[in-house]
Design an enzyme around this catalytic site. Structure first.
Site, PDB file in Angstrom:
ATOM      1  N   GLY A 164     -23.477  26.522  28.184  1.00 34.79           N
ATOM      2  CA  GLY A 164     -24.670  25.708  27.961  1.00 34.79           C
ATOM      3  C   GLY A 164     -25.668  25.772  29.105  1.00 34.79           C
ATOM      4  O   GLY A 164     -26.481  24.872  29.278  1.00 34.79           O
ATOM      5  N   GLU A 275     -23.220  39.562  24.233  1.00 32.20           N
ATOM      6  CA  GLU A 275     -24.576  39.210  24.679  1.00 32.20           C
ATOM      7  C   GLU A 275     -24.951  39.942  25.959  1.00 32.20           C
ATOM      8  O   GLU A 275     -24.148  40.025  26.892  1.00 32.20           O
ATOM      9  CB  GLU A 275     -24.664  37.701  24.922  1.00 32.20           C
ATOM     10  CG  GLU A 275     -24.438  36.876  23.659  1.00 32.20           C
ATOM     11  CD  GLU A 275     -24.851  35.416  23.798  1.00 32.20           C
ATOM     12  OE1 GLU A 275     -25.143  34.796  22.767  1.00 32.20           O
ATOM     13  OE2 GLU A 275     -24.889  34.888  24.940  1.00 32.20           O
ATOM     14  N   ARG A 291     -17.013  34.185  17.723  1.00 35.94           N
ATOM     15  CA  ARG A 291     -17.203  33.408  16.484  1.00 35.94           C
ATOM     16  C   ARG A 291     -18.448  33.909  15.766  1.00 35.94           C
ATOM     17  O   ARG A 291     -19.173  34.763  16.284  1.00 35.94           O
ATOM     18  CB  ARG A 291     -17.410  31.943  16.853  1.00 35.94           C
ATOM     19  CG  ARG A 291     -18.577  31.787  17.822  1.00 35.94           C
ATOM     20  CD  ARG A 291     -18.999  30.372  18.055  1.00 35.94           C
ATOM     21  NE  ARG A 291     -19.840  30.264  19.226  1.00 35.94           N
ATOM     22  CZ  ARG A 291     -21.134  30.478  19.281  1.00 35.94           C
ATOM     23  NH1 ARG A 291     -21.792  30.857  18.197  1.00 35.94           N
ATOM     24  NH2 ARG A 291     -21.810  30.340  20.401  1.00 35.94           N
TER      25      ARG A 291
HETATM   26  P1  ADP Z   1     -24.012  29.959  29.468  1.00 36.50           P
HETATM   27  O1  ADP Z   1     -22.663  30.351  28.977  1.00 36.50           O
HETATM   28  O2  ADP Z   1     -23.990  28.748  30.361  1.00 36.50           O
HETATM   29  O3  ADP Z   1     -25.035  29.880  28.373  1.00 36.50           O
HETATM   30  P2  ADP Z   1     -24.881  32.650  30.242  1.00 36.50           P
HETATM   31  O4  ADP Z   1     -24.147  33.499  31.194  1.00 36.50           O
HETATM   32  O5  ADP Z   1     -24.800  33.004  28.797  1.00 36.50           O
HETATM   33  O6  ADP Z   1     -24.457  31.117  30.475  1.00 36.50           O
HETATM   34  O7  ADP Z   1     -26.397  32.599  30.686  1.00 36.50           O
HETATM   35  C1  ADP Z   1     -27.298  31.714  30.087  1.00 36.50           C
HETATM   36  C2  ADP Z   1     -28.725  32.115  30.414  1.00 36.50           C
HETATM   37  O8  ADP Z   1     -28.940  32.065  31.843  1.00 36.50           O
HETATM   38  C3  ADP Z   1     -29.098  33.529  30.014  1.00 36.50           C
HETATM   39  O9  ADP Z   1     -29.488  33.605  28.655  1.00 36.50           O
HETATM   40  C4  ADP Z   1     -30.243  33.787  30.969  1.00 36.50           C
HETATM   41  O10 ADP Z   1     -31.397  33.097  30.507  1.00 36.50           O
HETATM   42  C5  ADP Z   1     -29.795  33.119  32.255  1.00 36.50           C
HETATM   43  N1  ADP Z   1     -29.051  34.062  33.123  1.00 36.50           N
HETATM   44  C6  ADP Z   1     -27.707  34.220  33.199  1.00 36.50           C
HETATM   45  N2  ADP Z   1     -27.379  35.198  34.078  1.00 36.50           N
HETATM   46  C7  ADP Z   1     -28.535  35.689  34.550  1.00 36.50           C
HETATM   47  C8  ADP Z   1     -28.895  36.731  35.487  1.00 36.50           C
HETATM   48  N3  ADP Z   1     -27.965  37.464  36.115  1.00 36.50           N
HETATM   49  N4  ADP Z   1     -30.207  36.943  35.742  1.00 36.50           N
HETATM   50  C9  ADP Z   1     -31.161  36.220  35.101  1.00 36.50           C
HETATM   51  N5  ADP Z   1     -30.910  35.229  34.228  1.00 36.50           N
HETATM   52  C10 ADP Z   1     -29.621  34.954  33.943  1.00 36.50           C
END
Ligand code: ADP
Length: 447
Positions: A164, A275, A291
């Site tokens: 999140g 993703e 999922r």
């Molecule tokens: P969560 O599981 O908390 O949603 P994610 O790893 O999927 O975390 O990352 C959520 C969002 O955070 C991504 O969609 C992006 O917007 C930002 N983000 C995550 N990692 C990076 C990164 N290395 N550089 C830039 N933005 C990032």
């Protein structure tokens, strides 16, 4: 095939699964809280079981009640939808121990992908490109500084147990790093009970591009192309489309094949989404969702493949109905998530829908569980429906979307429909010219 499927969810996704089961001739049971006694999924199912009071932890997250509902009704399979128990490894294990099929991957696959450090390690081992960064958790500031200097600033500190969008902090230089590390660690500890954090290169203006995959659990894996979900607010997706306006066919095939091979090698079963952040032609793995996703209909629109049918087939042991060679991408599709929210402040707007009229015509699909006179309970998320539009190309899809948004009527509450009416007329959106920060900047300007 299954005797009876129990659907452990509510709202539009419960209906979505119910429709697929009906098409396959499989009787359905739904579970519901006392707040959902008059919900559409309860009305349309063959049987329903009330499993508790409104709060999710006492009803839709109550594993014992759900297993009991299976036993009472004779359901031999459970579809978890998305959210709630869909990525709960313990739930998958408990069902397996009761000889009930979880329509999804094994508990072990859910567990591996639920831990972000473990997921990233697994992705790397399977040949999936990852964001440069620490190999695992960072133990102290000295190590963090060394890794940050190696990969170059800016960097992002992320919680291993994250989700999140919480527990993430950006450091633009060495002076920032100490503070970012301490804050991310304490936020992670407070939010997830686990203060392990890791470091990644921070990408400045990426797109969010995800690959839909399916595995048969026995070494066959396919991909169904990508979805571009860059239009986000507070890390929540708002608008999703397929195919991405940013990718060409060669890039699509390359990353798609990598993902399909990874799923095959894992022996993964069912639907999943890998993703990525995408910047300057490079893909960087961020996580895998084990999922069905909210935005799966855009993939269904361009491939003609019913993903829930495939999930049910695979879980029953019948395998996938298509091979990679048979997957074709036809035209363009866009999904708008319609939430019961103020379109400017995004504050929830529960209440009674006095009038609900959905658009129709060629290329239009509305997935929703609400109706005129429906009272939206305040206990659950604010998604009340999804508008999915398909056209032969992106231009036709946008024309049709504009028309469909004009026809859509939801009275009595506030919704995010006006936001989409604005977006569909915006030049950047028309040109597909946006990254993951575009919507936040646009909303800040509009305020
Ligand atoms: P969560 O599981 O908390 O949603 P994610 O790893 O999927 O975390 O990352 C959520 C969002 O955070 C991504 O969609 C992006 O917007 C930002 N983000 C995550 N990692 C990076 C990164 N290395 N550089 C830039 N933005 C990032």
């Amino acid at each position: 095939m299954f005797q009876k499927i129990l659907i452990a969810n509510r709202g539009e996704i419960a209906l979505r699964v119910l429709r697929a089961a009906k098409e396959l001739g499989i009787p359905t049971v739904v579970v519901h809280s006392t707040a959902d006694a008059d919900a559409m999924h309860v009305r349309l199912a063959d049987e329903s079981v009330c499993i508790g009071p409104p709060p999710s932890r006492d009803s839709y997250l109550n594993i014992h009640q759900i297993v009991a509902a299976c036993e009472i009704t004779g359901a031999d399979a459970v579809h978890p939808g998305y959210g709630f128990l869909s990525e709960n490894a313990k739930f998958a294990d408990i069902l397996a121990a009761h000889n009930i099929t979880f329509i999804g991957p094994t508990g072990d696959h859910i567990r591996v992908m639920g831990d972000k450090i473990e997921a990233k390690r697994t992705a790397k081992r399977l040949g999936i490109p990852v964001v440069p960064g620490s190999d695992g958790a960072v133990s102290d500031e000295i190590e963090a500084k060394r890794i940050a200097a190696e990969i170059g600033y800016p960097v992002i500190i992320k919680a291993s147990a994250g989700g999140g969008g919480r527990g993430m902090k950006v450091a633009r230089n060495e002076a920032d790093l100490q503070m970012a590390l301490a804050t991310a660690r304490s936020e992670a500890g407070a939010a997830f009970g686990d203060d392990a954090v890791y470091i990644e290169k921070y990408l400045e203006k990426p797109r969010h591009i995800e690959i839909q995959v399916m595995g048969d659990g026995h070494g066959q894996g396919i991909h169904l192309g990508e979805r571009d979900c860059s239009l986000q607010r507070r890390h929540q997706k708002v608008w999703e489309e397929a195919l991405s306006p940013a990718l060409n066919a060669e890039e699509r095939k390359r990353i798609g094949d990598v993902c399909a091979n990874a799923v095959a090698e894992l022996g993964y079963s069912g639907a999943g989404t890998i993703e990525f952040l995408y910047e300057d032609g490079g893909f960087y793995f961020i996580e895998m969702n084990t999922r069905l996703q909210v935005e799966h209909p855009v993939t269904e629109a361009i491939t003609g493949i019913d993903l829930v049918h495939e999930q049910i087939r695979v879980a029953s042991g019948a395998g996938l109905s298509v091979t990679q060679d048979e997957v074709r991408f036809d035209g363009h599709a866009i999904e708008c998530r319609i939430n019961a929210e103020d379109p400017r402040t995004f504050a929830p707007s529960p209440g009674t829908i006095s009038h609900f009229h959905t658009p129709g015509g060629l290329g239009i699909r509305v997935d929703s569980g609400v109706y005129s006179g429906y009272r939206i309970p305040p206990y659950y998320d604010s998604l009340i429906g999804k508008l999915i539009v398909h056209g032969r190309n992106r231009v036709e899809c946008m024309m049709r979307l504009r028309r469909a948004l004009d026809e859509f009527v939801v009275d009595g509450i506030q919704t995010t429909l006006p936001l989409f009416r604005d977006l569909v007329g915006n030049a950047d959106i028309a040109n597909g010219n946006y990254d993951i920060h575009w919507l936040e900047k646009y909303l800040a300007k509009e305020q």
